[in-house]
Design an enzyme around this catalytic site. Structure first.
Site, short mmCIF file in Angstrom:
data_model
loop_
_atom_site.label_atom_id
_atom_site.label_comp_id
_atom_site.label_asym_id
_atom_site.label_seq_id
_atom_site.Cartn_x
_atom_site.Cartn_y
_atom_site.Cartn_z
CG HIS A 186 188.49 98.50 64.29
ND1 HIS A 186 188.72 98.72 65.62
CD2 HIS A 186 187.32 99.12 64.01
CE1 HIS A 186 187.72 99.44 66.13
NE2 HIS A 186 186.87 99.71 65.15
CD GLU A 187 186.10 99.97 60.38
OE1 GLU A 187 184.88 99.76 60.50
OE2 GLU A 187 186.70 100.79 61.11
CB CYS B 285 185.22 101.95 67.88
SG CYS B 285 183.86 101.37 66.87
CG HIS C 217 182.57 97.27 63.30
ND1 HIS C 217 181.84 97.50 64.45
CD2 HIS C 217 183.59 98.16 63.32
CE1 HIS C 217 182.39 98.48 65.13
NE2 HIS C 217 183.46 98.90 64.48
#
Length: 186
Positions: free
Chosen positions: A137-138, A95, A141
């Site tokens: 993954h994003e 990351c 966030h």
């Protein structure tokens, strides 16, 4: 314009992002700046919380394949993952907000996601493989989660000193970062 990437430990990385609307100030410029920032840092995805904005916006660009096939490049606004299916598989993730740490993370290979693109066209897509992993993954966030939240308690304990060093700015990167716990002493 290249923006500073927020480092591990900043509270914005733990906030659930807020939806935005078509009138969000200078959205086109923000998206352009996010792509500039991501490319400069050699990333394949970047979420707004990583540049200090607690909003539901992220970008993905997996790059072209070695055989010249076009990569997966999209803008995701107000995204919601509707479904994750298939047998989870492990992949070594990193990351931009947590430089120099990589961990094997389990994720399901197929997702169904709904979102608006940069032109405010609504989409519902089925995505699989590596693009699905990058999106997940994003997406984490904008949900206030980091990939380090997915490792075992023992592994996270083993990473604590490295994570603390990152939050204090005791790390070198090739891109500009903003550190939440950096000492102001000279």
């Amino acid at each position: 314009m290249k923006l500073p990437i927020v480092a591990y430990g900043d509270p914005v990385l733990k906030k659930v992002g807020a939806d935005i609307d078509k009138d969000y100030p200078e959205l086109k410029q923000l998206i352009s700046d996010m792509f500039d920032t991501m490319y400069y840092a050699n990333g394949v995805g970047l979420a707004a919380p990583q540049i200090g904005l607690p909003i539901r916006l992220f970008i993905v660009d997996t790059g072209d394949g070695e055989d010249g096939t076009p990569g997966y490049k999209k803008v995701f606004i107000n995204a919601e993952i509707l479904e994750e299916t298939g047998e989870a598989w492990s992949f070594n993730e990193g990351c931009l907000s947590i430089p120099d740490i990589r961990e094997n993370i389990m994720r399901k290979p197929n997702i169904k996601i709904t979102y608006f693109d940069e032109n405010w066209v609504e989409h519902t897509d089925d995505v699989d493989g590596m693009p699905a992993r990058v999106i997940q993954h994003e997406y984490d966030h904008i949900e206030g989660k980091l990939f380090t939240d997915k490792v075992s308690v023992l592994r996270k304990t083993m990473l604590k000193s490295k994570l603390d060093a990152i939050s204090k700015g005791n790390i070198k990167t090739d891109y500009k970062m903003k550190f939440p716990n950096k000492s102001k002493k000279r």
